[in-house]
Design a protein around this motif. Structure first.
Motif, PDB file in Angstrom:
ATOM      1  N   LYS A   1       2.741   1.368  -3.685  1.00  0.00           N
ATOM      2  CA  LYS A   1       1.832   1.653  -4.813  1.00  0.00           C
ATOM      3  C   LYS A   1       2.440   1.203  -6.154  1.00  0.00           C
TER       4      LYS A   1
ATOM      5  N   GLN B   1      -6.881  -4.702  -5.278  1.00  0.00           N
ATOM      6  CA  GLN B   1      -6.383  -3.321  -5.293  1.00  0.00           C
ATOM      7  C   GLN B   1      -6.128  -2.839  -6.720  1.00  0.00           C
TER       8      GLN B   1
ATOM      9  N   ILE C   1      -4.095  -4.085  -8.898  1.00  0.00           N
ATOM     10  CA  ILE C   1      -2.665  -4.168  -9.233  1.00  0.00           C
ATOM     11  C   ILE C   1      -2.451  -5.400 -10.115  1.00  0.00           C
TER      12      ILE C   1
ATOM     13  N   ALA D   1       0.828  -1.210   0.000  1.00  0.00           N
ATOM     14  CA  ALA D   1       0.000   0.000   0.000  1.00  0.00           C
ATOM     15  C   ALA D   1       0.860   1.256   0.000  1.00  0.00           C
ATOM     16  N   GLU D   2       2.004   1.203   0.675  1.00  0.00           N
ATOM     17  CA  GLU D   2       2.918   2.347   0.703  1.00  0.00           C
ATOM     18  C   GLU D   2       3.666   2.491  -0.620  1.00  0.00           C
TER      19      GLU D   2
END
Length: 321
Positions: A80, A102, A104, A77-78
């Motif tokens: 990205k 997410q 991704i 999440a950090e």
């Protein structure tokens, strides 16, 4: 489409810098991981920002995997990332669904499971390299290496990984003929059965080829270290032991073979990721099986079983020790 993808893997240019996260099932000191990380860096490192995160599932007890996966999710999440590359089944089973949730894109390699074990394999944001042993190519190679080459024993653990690999090629059969040689397959998770099968193989077989042996337990249900197991087989088997994986080849282990290459798996996975980074949607990139292996041999193993290679094979082989 497969031919097109193979061409793109060779010629696809890299786009401007983006962010890639590589999630290891294991850890960077483990030889398999170390080899594929070098390959990924060689393909993507010059142009892209690569972050490597390790689930460490070989060293952590299974009870701690969910906590470790949650920590990796926080890191993702950090970071990205624009694409995630997952190495091996544990990373896929622990992380793939979260990543696609997410939005991704996911590229995998080293995955032996099928959609039955990994439903996310069928997600449109997922593509990659299904790892499968080189059964046919290995037998063809060993028929050139050995004088006696009519009967082979494939000896594996009875893990989901190996069941998938065997069923994918042999179906429900456990005996086959490949290039004129009889091939029998034995799968077991019992230490005594595995070792006695290896020790007594000389009564029926000209050579043993081992698959993974990472789910073996003794009579007390204690986990048996794979290296300990192959060391015992090395000392007690009169017939030569080869391997489908290079990580099982070395001093007092398997002597060699035509093996799956972690470097090649990582290289192919990285090239697939580069296609996504260039704007190709994952569902336009067909999932493929392991493309190529390499010849790996242990000099001490060759001496132990009195094996010599032809000048041609020797010129193509990587030698350990």
């Amino acid at each position: 489409m497969r031919l097109l993808i193979l061409v793109l893997l060779l010629v696809s240019p890299l786009c401007f810098s983006k962010t890639v996260v590589v999630i290891e099932s294991y850890h960077k000191e483990y030889k398999w991981d170390a080899d594929y990380l070098v390959a990924i860096e060689s393909v993507l490192g010059a142009e892209h920002d690569i972050h490597v995160l390790a689930l460490d599932t070989k060293r952590l007890p299974k009870s701690e995997w969910p906590q470790k996966a949650a920590s990796i999710q926080n890191s993702v999440a950090e970071i990205k990332p624009d694409v995630a590359i997952l190495g091996d089944d544990n990373a896929f089973s622990l992380m793939a669904q979260h990543l696609v949730d997410q939005n991704i894109p996911v590229v995998f390699f080293g995955v032996n499971g099928t959609p039955d074990q990994h439903p996310t394999l069928e997600h449109p944001l997922v593509t990659g390299v299904l790892e499968r042993p080189f059964f046919e190519q290995s037998i063809r190679h060993l028929r050139k290496v050995l004088r006696q080459r009519e009967n082979f024993l494939i000896l594996m653990d009875d893990s989901i990984t190996m069941r998938n690999a065997v069923n994918d090629y042999f179906g429900d059969k456990r005996r086959a003929e490949i290039y004129g040689s009889r091939v029998d397959i034995v799968q077991t998770n019992d230490k005594d059965t595995w070792l006695s099968t290896a020790e007594n193989a000389y009564t029926k077989y000209d050579a043993i080829i081992i698959g993974t042996h990472h789910t073996i337990r003794d009579t007390g249900n204690n986990y048996v270290q794979p290296k300990e197991l192959i060391n015992q087989a090395h000392l007690s088997s009169p017939v030569p032991i080869f391997s489908f994986w290079d990580i099982s080849i070395g001093a007092k282990e398997a002597l060699g073979g035509f093996t799956i290459s972690a470097y090649q798996e990582g290289f192919t996975g990285a090239r697939l990721a580069s296609l996504i980074l260039n704007g190709i949607q994952p569902d336009r990139i067909p999932q493929i099986k392991s493309l190529s292996g390499h010849y790996v041999y242990s000099k001490s193993g060759m001496a132990h079983w009195n094996i010599e290679l032809s000048p041609l094979v020797a010129s193509q082989a990587n030698f350990i020790e």
